[in-house]
Enzyme design. Structure first.
Site, mmCIF file in Angstrom:
data_model
loop_
_atom_site.group_PDB
_atom_site.id
_atom_site.type_symbol
_atom_site.label_atom_id
_atom_site.label_comp_id
_atom_site.label_asym_id
_atom_site.label_seq_id
_atom_site.Cartn_x
_atom_site.Cartn_y
_atom_site.Cartn_z
ATOM 1 N N ASP A 169 0.852 -1.190 0.000
ATOM 2 C CA ASP A 169 0.000 0.000 0.000
ATOM 3 C C ASP A 169 0.885 1.236 0.000
ATOM 4 O O ASP A 169 1.754 1.388 0.872
ATOM 5 C CB ASP A 169 -0.906 0.012 1.235
ATOM 6 C CG ASP A 169 -2.018 -1.035 1.141
ATOM 7 O OD1 ASP A 169 -2.020 -1.797 0.157
ATOM 8 O OD2 ASP A 169 -2.863 -1.092 2.051
ATOM 9 N N ASP A 180 -15.355 -3.346 -1.974
ATOM 10 C CA ASP A 180 -15.074 -3.182 -0.552
ATOM 11 C C ASP A 180 -16.423 -3.070 0.140
ATOM 12 O O ASP A 180 -17.216 -2.183 -0.191
ATOM 13 C CB ASP A 180 -14.262 -1.909 -0.309
ATOM 14 C CG ASP A 180 -12.983 -1.891 -1.140
ATOM 15 O OD1 ASP A 180 -12.444 -2.984 -1.395
ATOM 16 O OD2 ASP A 180 -12.535 -0.807 -1.534
#
Length: 247
Positions: free
Chosen positions: A8, A130
């Site tokens: 990330d 998500d």
């Protein structure tokens, strides 16, 4: 099933967030390319990159780092998510050597964009769903929609989407185990292969996914667990390979 290490990216560094909160970030490395090298040496067969700044800003911010990793490992499949909202951005990443682009927010708000992207870049598009309590979240998880993850997944079946990355927001970065039930339900409800994400803590969580015997689950993304040492990439991949051999 593939074990897919996550890198990330925030402000050029490799970080992990808890539950998607930008102000709850742990910096694990200032050199994401070196971090990619570490996971390649551990035997990973695919990398999951996320441009966190891009997810919040709606356009690529850490693109140079992504390109550097793709150039360093031309034979390694790389998937990138975060801030992918235009066909131009997809083209940029594909030209840079990225194997798959993950469309998240735009897939929820404008599903027809996924259709366009799949047509323009066949085999290159992954949809990132998500979810919180089964409902899809958008804009770096800042907004929860009224759209059910399963319904949206079915909507994309005819488009030729390569996979769905399914993340349970409540689990992500918390290392409390992946939401196996919801992941299996999604894989069984749709013909699109599913990559599990969020909450994987140790080898036991990988075993739980394997024990469901769900052919539709083709991978598991892991972040904090491999950075904090509660999961070993090589060991986890070996377990998955063993399961495949047994079948």
């Amino acid at each position: 099933m593939l074990i897919i290490p996550a890198i990330d990216l925030k402000d050029g560094a490799c970080v992990r967030l808890r539950q998607g909160l930008m102000d709850d970030a742990t910096v694990f490395s200032d050199d994401p390319v070196a971090m990619a090298a570490k996971w390649v040496q551990a035997g990973c067969r695919r990398l999951h990159l996320v441009d966190l700044n891009g997810a919040f800003e709606g356009q690529p911010v850490n693109g140079e780092v992504v390109t550097a990793i793709a150039k360093r490992y031309p034979d390694l499949p790389i998937q990138i998510g975060g801030g992918i909202r235009t066909l131009e951005t997809i083209e940029h990443y594909v030209r840079a050597g990225v194997s798959y682009v993950i469309i998240g927010t735009k897939a929820v708000k404008e599903p027809e964009f996924v259709t366009e992207a799949c047509r323009a870049f066949p085999g290159k598009v992954i949809v990132g769903l998500d979810a919180k309590d089964g409902f899809v979240a958008t804009d770096g998880w800042a907004e929860v929609s009224s759209v059910q993850a399963v319904d949206l997944a079915r909507r994309f079946e005819a488009d030729g989407v390569s996979a769905i990355v399914y993340t349970d927001i409540a689990k992500d970065g918390m290392m409390q185990g992946c939401n196996v039930e919801a992941t299996v339900a999604l894989a069984n409800a749709s013909r699109i292969p599913v990559i599990a994400s969020g909450g994987i803590h140790n080898i036991g969580d990988i075993q739980k996914l394997l024990d469901t015997n769900t052919p539709g689950i083709i991978g598991a993304i892991t972040g904090r667990a491999i950075y904090e040492g509660t999961l070993d990439v090589a060991e986890a991949q070996a377990l998955c390979d063993l399961k495949l051999k047994d079948e």
